[in-house]
Design a protein around this motif. Structure first.
Motif, PDB file in Angstrom:
ATOM      1  N   GLU A 158      40.180  37.360  47.315  1.00 37.32           N
ATOM      2  CA  GLU A 158      40.715  38.054  46.096  1.00 37.32           C
ATOM      3  C   GLU A 158      39.641  37.837  44.991  1.00 37.32           C
ATOM      4  N   ALA A 159      38.770  36.805  44.985  1.00 37.62           N
ATOM      5  CA  ALA A 159      37.697  36.718  43.890  1.00 37.62           C
ATOM      6  C   ALA A 159      36.547  37.704  44.348  1.00 37.62           C
ATOM      7  N   VAL A 160      36.410  37.971  45.566  1.00 39.33           N
ATOM      8  CA  VAL A 160      35.245  39.042  45.814  1.00 39.33           C
ATOM      9  C   VAL A 160      35.747  40.353  45.716  1.00 39.33           C
ATOM     10  N   GLN A 161      37.072  40.796  46.103  1.00 40.49           N
ATOM     11  CA  GLN A 161      37.519  42.209  45.900  1.00 40.49           C
ATOM     12  C   GLN A 161      38.021  42.549  44.545  1.00 40.49           C
ATOM     13  N   VAL A 162      38.488  41.741  43.757  1.00 39.45           N
ATOM     14  CA  VAL A 162      39.231  41.998  42.511  1.00 39.45           C
ATOM     15  C   VAL A 162      38.464  41.548  41.515  1.00 39.45           C
ATOM     16  N   TYR A 181      35.656  51.638  42.703  1.00 40.96           N
ATOM     17  CA  TYR A 181      35.640  50.489  41.914  1.00 40.96           C
ATOM     18  C   TYR A 181      35.092  49.336  43.010  1.00 40.96           C
ATOM     19  N   ARG A 182      35.786  49.051  44.040  1.00 44.48           N
ATOM     20  CA  ARG A 182      35.208  47.988  44.859  1.00 44.48           C
ATOM     21  C   ARG A 182      33.688  48.289  45.336  1.00 44.48           C
ATOM     22  N   ASN A 183      33.618  49.442  45.798  1.00 40.15           N
ATOM     23  CA  ASN A 183      32.157  49.735  46.202  1.00 40.15           C
ATOM     24  C   ASN A 183      31.039  49.686  45.187  1.00 40.15           C
ATOM     25  N   LEU A 184      31.623  50.068  44.078  1.00 38.15           N
ATOM     26  CA  LEU A 184      30.399  50.061  42.758  1.00 38.15           C
ATOM     27  C   LEU A 184      30.248  48.551  42.431  1.00 38.15           C
ATOM     28  N   GLY A 185      31.207  47.683  42.545  1.00 37.82           N
ATOM     29  CA  GLY A 185      30.933  46.209  42.087  1.00 37.82           C
ATOM     30  C   GLY A 185      30.080  45.852  43.297  1.00 37.82           C
ATOM     31  N   PHE A 186      30.131  46.126  44.550  1.00 38.53           N
ATOM     32  CA  PHE A 186      29.293  45.466  45.531  1.00 38.53           C
ATOM     33  C   PHE A 186      29.196  46.774  46.846  1.00 38.53           C
ATOM     34  N   PRO A 187      27.809  47.121  46.633  1.00 42.81           N
ATOM     35  CA  PRO A 187      26.649  46.414  45.958  1.00 42.81           C
ATOM     36  C   PRO A 187      25.820  47.035  44.922  1.00 42.81           C
ATOM     37  N   TYR A 188      26.544  48.488  44.557  1.00 44.69           N
ATOM     38  CA  TYR A 188      25.766  49.169  43.413  1.00 44.69           C
ATOM     39  C   TYR A 188      25.631  48.623  42.149  1.00 44.69           C
ATOM     40  N   PRO A 234      33.350  48.308  54.760  1.00 38.18           N
ATOM     41  CA  PRO A 234      34.069  49.249  55.297  1.00 38.18           C
ATOM     42  C   PRO A 234      35.732  48.743  55.283  1.00 38.18           C
ATOM     43  N   GLN A 235      36.007  47.530  55.713  1.00 42.50           N
ATOM     44  CA  GLN A 235      37.239  47.027  55.603  1.00 42.50           C
ATOM     45  C   GLN A 235      38.159  47.206  54.201  1.00 42.50           C
ATOM     46  N   PRO A 236      37.456  46.553  53.321  1.00 49.84           N
ATOM     47  CA  PRO A 236      38.298  46.313  52.092  1.00 49.84           C
ATOM     48  C   PRO A 236      38.128  47.864  51.292  1.00 49.84           C
ATOM     49  N   LEU A 237      37.027  48.727  51.661  1.00 50.36           N
ATOM     50  CA  LEU A 237      37.004  50.098  50.965  1.00 50.36           C
ATOM     51  C   LEU A 237      37.897  50.804  51.676  1.00 50.36           C
ATOM     52  N   ILE A 238      38.493  50.718  53.116  1.00 49.41           N
ATOM     53  CA  ILE A 238      39.073  51.615  53.676  1.00 49.41           C
ATOM     54  C   ILE A 238      40.704  51.126  53.504  1.00 49.41           C
ATOM     55  N   GLU A 239      40.657  49.843  53.228  1.00 52.81           N
ATOM     56  CA  GLU A 239      41.914  49.289  52.724  1.00 52.81           C
ATOM     57  C   GLU A 239      42.610  49.741  51.507  1.00 52.81           C
ATOM     58  N   ALA A 240      41.532  49.962  50.520  1.00 53.83           N
ATOM     59  CA  ALA A 240      41.682  50.593  49.235  1.00 53.83           C
ATOM     60  C   ALA A 240      42.222  52.132  49.069  1.00 53.83           C
ATOM     61  N   ALA A 241      41.073  52.846  49.819  1.00 59.40           N
ATOM     62  CA  ALA A 241      41.175  54.453  49.675  1.00 59.40           C
ATOM     63  C   ALA A 241      41.588  55.124  50.667  1.00 59.40           C
ATOM     64  N   LYS A 242      42.190  54.254  51.978  1.00 61.37           N
ATOM     65  CA  LYS A 242      42.436  54.892  53.528  1.00 61.37           C
ATOM     66  C   LYS A 242      41.386  55.947  53.709  1.00 61.37           C
TER      67      LYS A 242
END
Length: 365
Positions: free
Chosen positions: A332-336, A188-195, A29-37
């Protein structure tokens, strides 16, 4: 040589759910909300749809030959050399993935619960327990994870229910304050982790009992849909609880649990969520270690694949201690980097072998 026992479709679906959910419901949720609001829940829908597309490709290959995973299909159609070419980056990906899971547990404990304990202690013991679990066998893992998954789901849902008084529906609006681009970034972030990791899990599909393979597809699709709904629920509840701060609070569900204080009787519920994070990460680490063991054993044609469990565990422990010098580099490695690398080394081979199989099937008709 200990032969891996086949499991039922129900057990495979449980393992798949544990692999997908793992620590995702707490970490995503945190990186997802950070990116997509406020549009983070739309990002989940888009990523989940892509995941459904990937699993469709996986089962197209699976129905062609249920005894082979997609790496096996590559070897069958193009030979061992090309199979090794595709396998090497996937093996590296699995090593990174296992190390990242362990590092996340260490970071969680050293920043939230046990700040005075060095992170390598958590790395060592989680990896040790995972290695011992893999040695017990695939069927034992499947039975055990049913209970652990129930614990994870139960406390996650309880936290959401108990924090309903803190929700403000108006925080969900506007849905797209900055347009569609942030939503695509979140997807994009959610697709990489975990889909995208569904492709890695598909390496285990041949372990399903032959008599139950027909119902496997329905159960796997159902797991992906339920997982998406749970992520949407978690993301929406965190936005409603924290509003503009939702994208800045790491381990969002853990932070949500801290709000619970019912007449000073029901307090410190976040401890249960902390345990749930460890349980989820342990399940995912164990399944990843098992996949890595099976893949390396097949590449090196080992008669007894169990002999490489502890060497793999040791390498993963060393990677978890030396890959990054600080948490910022890890984030940065995990999210980008991680979503891009996973997409390139997993999605491209899957699409490649699916297209080739479609063409060959079309020519044979």
């Amino acid at each position: 040589m200990k032969k891996t026992e086949p499991i039922t479709t129900g057990q495979m679906a449980c393992l798949f759910f544990a692999f997908l959910l793992g620590s995702a419901i707490i970490n995503i949720p945190q990186p997802l909300i950070e990116a997509a609001k406020n549009g983070a829940w739309i990002s989940v829908i888009l990523a989940n749809g892509c995941g459904m597309g990937l699993i469709t490709c996986i089962f197209y290959l699976y129905h062609n030959n249920p005894a082979l995973n997609f790496i096996g299909h590559i070897q069958q159609k193009f030979g061992r050399s090309l199979m090794l070419l595709f396998s090497i980056p996937i093996v590296l990906q699995l090593f990174l993935m296992l190390s990242y899971i362990i590092m996340d547990i260490g970071n969680f404990f050293t920043t939230s619960m046990m700040k005075q304990t060095p992170s390598y202690m958590f790395h060592f013991f989680i990896l040790l327990v995972s290695a011992l679990s893999v040695r017990t066998g695939f069927e034992v893992m499947a039975r055990m994870f049913v209970l652990l998954l129930s614990y994870l789901l139960f406390f996650s849902i309880i936290v959401i229910i108990l924090t309903i008084p803190f929700f403000h529906v108006e925080y969900l609006l506007p849905v797209l304050p900055d347009g569609i681009k942030p939503v695509l970034h979140g997807a994009y972030r959610n697709l990489g982790f975990p889909y995208v990791e569904i492709i890695l899990f598909s390496l285990l599909l041949p372990f399903v009992h032959k008599s139950e393979r027909k119902s496997l597809q329905i159960k796997m699709f159902s797991v992906v849909i339920i997982h998406g709904l749970l992520l949407i629920l978690a993301v929406a509840c965190i936005i409603m609880a924290f509003g503009p701060l939702a994208g800045t609070l790491k381990y969002s569900l853990f932070q949500l649990a801290r709000l619970i204080n019912i007449r000073e009787i029901v307090t410190r519920v976040e401890s249960f969520i902390g345990i749930a994070l460890v349980v989820g990460s342990y399940m995912k680490a164990t399944i990843t270690l098992f996949i890595l063991k099976e893949l390396l054993g097949s590449v090196f044609r080992l008669e007894n694949k169990d002999i490489i469990i502890f060497p793999i565990t040791l390498v993963s422990l060393l990677l978890s201690l030396t890959l990054f010098t600080n948490e910022l580099e890890f984030t940065e490695a995990v999210q980008v980097v991680y979503p891009l690398y996973t997409t390139v080394i997993a999605v491209i081979p899957l699409l490649f072998i699916t297209v080739v199989t479609l063409i060959k099937d079309g020519n044979n008709r």
